[in-house]
Design an enzyme around this catalytic site. Structure first.
Site, PDB file in Angstrom:
ATOM      1  N   GLU A   1       0.873  -1.465  -0.016  1.00  0.00           N
ATOM      2  CA  GLU A   1      -0.485   0.246   0.113  1.00  0.00           C
ATOM      3  C   GLU A   1       1.020   1.196  -0.012  1.00  0.00           C
ATOM      4  OE1 GLU A   1      -3.809  -1.791   2.074  1.00  0.00           O
ATOM      5  OE2 GLU A   1      -2.570  -0.806   3.181  1.00  0.00           O
TER       6      GLU A   1
HETATM    7  C1  TNX Z   1      -4.653  -3.594   4.922  1.00  0.00           C
HETATM    8  S1  TNX Z   1      -2.921  -6.262   3.729  1.00  0.00           S
HETATM    9  C2  TNX Z   1      -3.227  -3.100   4.778  1.00  0.00           C
HETATM   10  C3  TNX Z   1      -3.092  -3.190   6.774  1.00  0.00           C
HETATM   11  C4  TNX Z   1      -4.022  -2.960   7.084  1.00  0.00           C
HETATM   12  C5  TNX Z   1      -4.795  -4.163   6.855  1.00  0.00           C
HETATM   13  C6  TNX Z   1      -6.518  -4.422   7.899  1.00  0.00           C
HETATM   14  C7  TNX Z   1      -1.860  -5.314   3.864  1.00  0.00           C
HETATM   15  C8  TNX Z   1      -0.600  -5.832   3.501  1.00  0.00           C
HETATM   16  N1  TNX Z   1      -2.012  -4.255   4.615  1.00  0.00           N
HETATM   17  O1  TNX Z   1      -1.974  -2.082   6.397  1.00  0.00           O
HETATM   18  O2  TNX Z   1      -4.355  -2.906   8.550  1.00  0.00           O
HETATM   19  O3  TNX Z   1      -5.552  -3.901   5.498  1.00  0.00           O
HETATM   20  O4  TNX Z   1      -7.021  -5.101   7.832  1.00  0.00           O
END
Ligand code: TNX
Length: 507
Positions: free
Chosen positions: A305
């Site tokens: 992300e």
């Molecule tokens: C996605 S999955 C994220 C996290 C969040 C989560 C909440 C991933 C690699 N990153 O930063 O905490 O969703 O469900």
């Protein structure tokens, strides 16, 4: 009378109930074998039954390690007179002890074990649980207790998500400002916290006793707002995307601002200032020290992300950090976005959906990235968010949890998926294993952890351990066996979610 299907989770590779009377567990049974395993068995049986066995050479319960068979495999035999568990290695013996504890039954004759023969070995090498200690911090006792309960389901990896926008949770002597200035708060303005080096050693020592490997993660180049609290020169200004504004509207917490602790739950706004010598020096310090502190083979570098990072910078960052980790003698692990840019040998961790891996352009890209890890000689850890993200609400009306991964995740949905069919082009042999993840935006206490982790962690455990094709590997078979774990969980003080999908009985 032979027991038809004992309540074992994860279900073993082969189970043969035998004719003959059960073994009666009485205080004089006694146990012999390797010292650590004997102590482990005595504690586990005492916790479950209140019966404290003694260690004696002339014992009716025999434990040993014989070096034969696959890693972590074991054989278990119970008849009226004796119990024998033989591990291929110490981990296998420990798994056999966990199976023995699940076989214990209380009845008119006191505690008994059915006459049975079991041969067992894991399907996948990596069976993990990730705990996010950045969104909310959890003290050492919570982590060691979780290690015990995860090991009871034959998990063998604890992945600690040690840094995020909301806080930095491990003290590093090379960079003391991180915990001095960036560990004080959690989501919602809750108190923060961090592990000292001694705390981290204690967690690793406990995990090692349970035959679990600890994988520490420092997430970057996104998820790094907290780094900027300690070292403003390392952090780019927050990128406020429409997605960030949506999250601010839905969940509050304010818009992220440089130099101010972030207590909301938006993602994807922060980035390190890639390409600067300061950031390079920081990464060398952080991963260098982490490599020294961590006996296990893996360091997780995050990579998810990074919406506030330009593509070229992202690729440079991932390439650089994965090479750095490799040069430190460790194997890098990264979230799936990093696939195209990661150094050869990097392990990719998939967090897409179980059923959404075909059709869209994004899915095609994700699939291609996962194949890149494999092409480079790495393998894949599967953490499909709509099955094993334990922070998803178990039901629409559950008080805790999020719903972005395709709505709530029932126990049934956490169980009904098949790793070899999750990502097109990623074959069984490309899969290192399965990892459940507890992100903690909405999780604040040990009780919250229990309610979200159990029972759904058991689904991930069975998918990671048990053979895909077995008559018992059905949802109906699983939910019945899972109900059998209730009394043991209650005895262990686990506040599991009494999901209406499971016939718990009185437990
Ligand atoms: C996605 S999955 C994220 C996290 C969040 C989560 C909440 C991933 C690699 N990153 O930063 O905490 O969703 O469900």
């Amino acid at each position: 009378m032979p027991v038809a299907v004992p309540a074992l989770v994860p279900y073993p590779r082969s189970v043969s109930p035998q004719d003959g009377a059960p073994f009666r567990l009485t205080p004089d049974a006694a146990v012999t074998g390797p010292t650590d395993a004997v102590a482990d068995l005595i504690e586990a049986i005492a916790a479950r039954t209140g019966i404290r066995l003694t260690a004696e050479a002339d014992a009716r319960i025999n434990l040993d390690v014989d070096g034969h068979g696959a890693p972590e495999s074991y054989r278990l035999r119970v008849d009226e007179h004796a119990v024998r568990i033989t591990g291929a290695d110490a981990a296998g013996l420990a798994h056999g002890i966990r199976t023995l504890v699940q076989l214990l039954a209380a009845g008119n004759a006191g505690w008994t074990l059915p006459a049975i023969q079991i041969e067992d070995a894991p399907r996948f090498t990596h069976r993990g649980l990730m705990l996010d200690v950045a969104r909310h911090f959890f003290p050492v006792e919570v982590v060691t207790r979780l290690i015990d309960h995860a090991a009871a389901l034959k998990l063998n990896v604890l992945h600690l998500h040690l840094s995020d926008d909301q806080g930095w949770r491990l003290a590093l002597s090379s960079r003391p400002e991180l915990v001095e200035r960036a560990a004080g708060t959690s989501v919602g303005g809750d108190p923060g916290g961090h592990y000292t080096a001694a705390d981290y050693r204690a967690i690793i020592a406990h995990a090692t006793r349970r035959h679990m490997t600890v994988i520490p993660e420092f997430d970057g180049p996104g998820h790094t707002h907290a780094v900027g609290l300690a070292y403003p020169e390392l952090a780019a200004a927050p990128t406020i995307t429409p997605g960030v504004l949506d999250a601010v509207r839905e969940f509050g917490g304010g818009t992220p601002a440089a130099g101010t602790p972030y207590t909301g739950i938006a993602v994807g706004f922060s980035s390190l200032r890639i390409g600067t010598p300061e950031v390079a020096a920081f990464l060398a310090d952080v991963f260098g020290e982490l490599a020294t502190m961590t006996p296990g083979p893996y360091l997780h570098i995050g990579g998810d992300e990074a919406h506030g990072t330009a593509d070229a910078d992202y690729a440079a960052y991932i390439g650089g950090v994965t090479r750095l980790v490799t040069d430190l003698g460790k194997v890098p692990v990264a979230w799936h976005e990093a696939g195209a840019a990661a150094a050869p040998g990097t392990i990719g961790q998939y967090w897409g959906f179980v059923h959404a891996v075909t059709g869209t352009a994004e899915a095609a890209e994700t699939t291609a990235r996962l194949r890149e890890f494999v092409r480079g000689g790495g393998r894949v850890i599967l953490s499909p968010a709509d099955a094993v993200y334990l922070d998803m609400k178990p039901r629409a009306d559950a008080p805790l949890g999020l719903t972005w991964a395709n709505g709530p995740t029932s126990v049934e949905r956490s169980y009904r998926w098949e790793p070899s069919r999750a990502v097109p082009g990623v074959r069984e042999s490309d899969i290192l294993g399965v990892e459940a993840a507890l992100w903690t935006e909405t999780i604040r206490t040990r009780e919250d952890v229990d309610a979200m982790v159990f029972p759904r962690l058991a689904s991930a455990a069975e998918i990671g351990w048990s053979p895909a094709e077995a008559p018992e590997r059905t949802w109906d078979g699983f939910r019945t066996r899972l109900a059998g774990l209730g009394p043991g969980w209650t005895a262990a003080g686990i506040g599991f979610d009494r999901s209406p999908e499971i016939p718990w009985g009185e437990a």
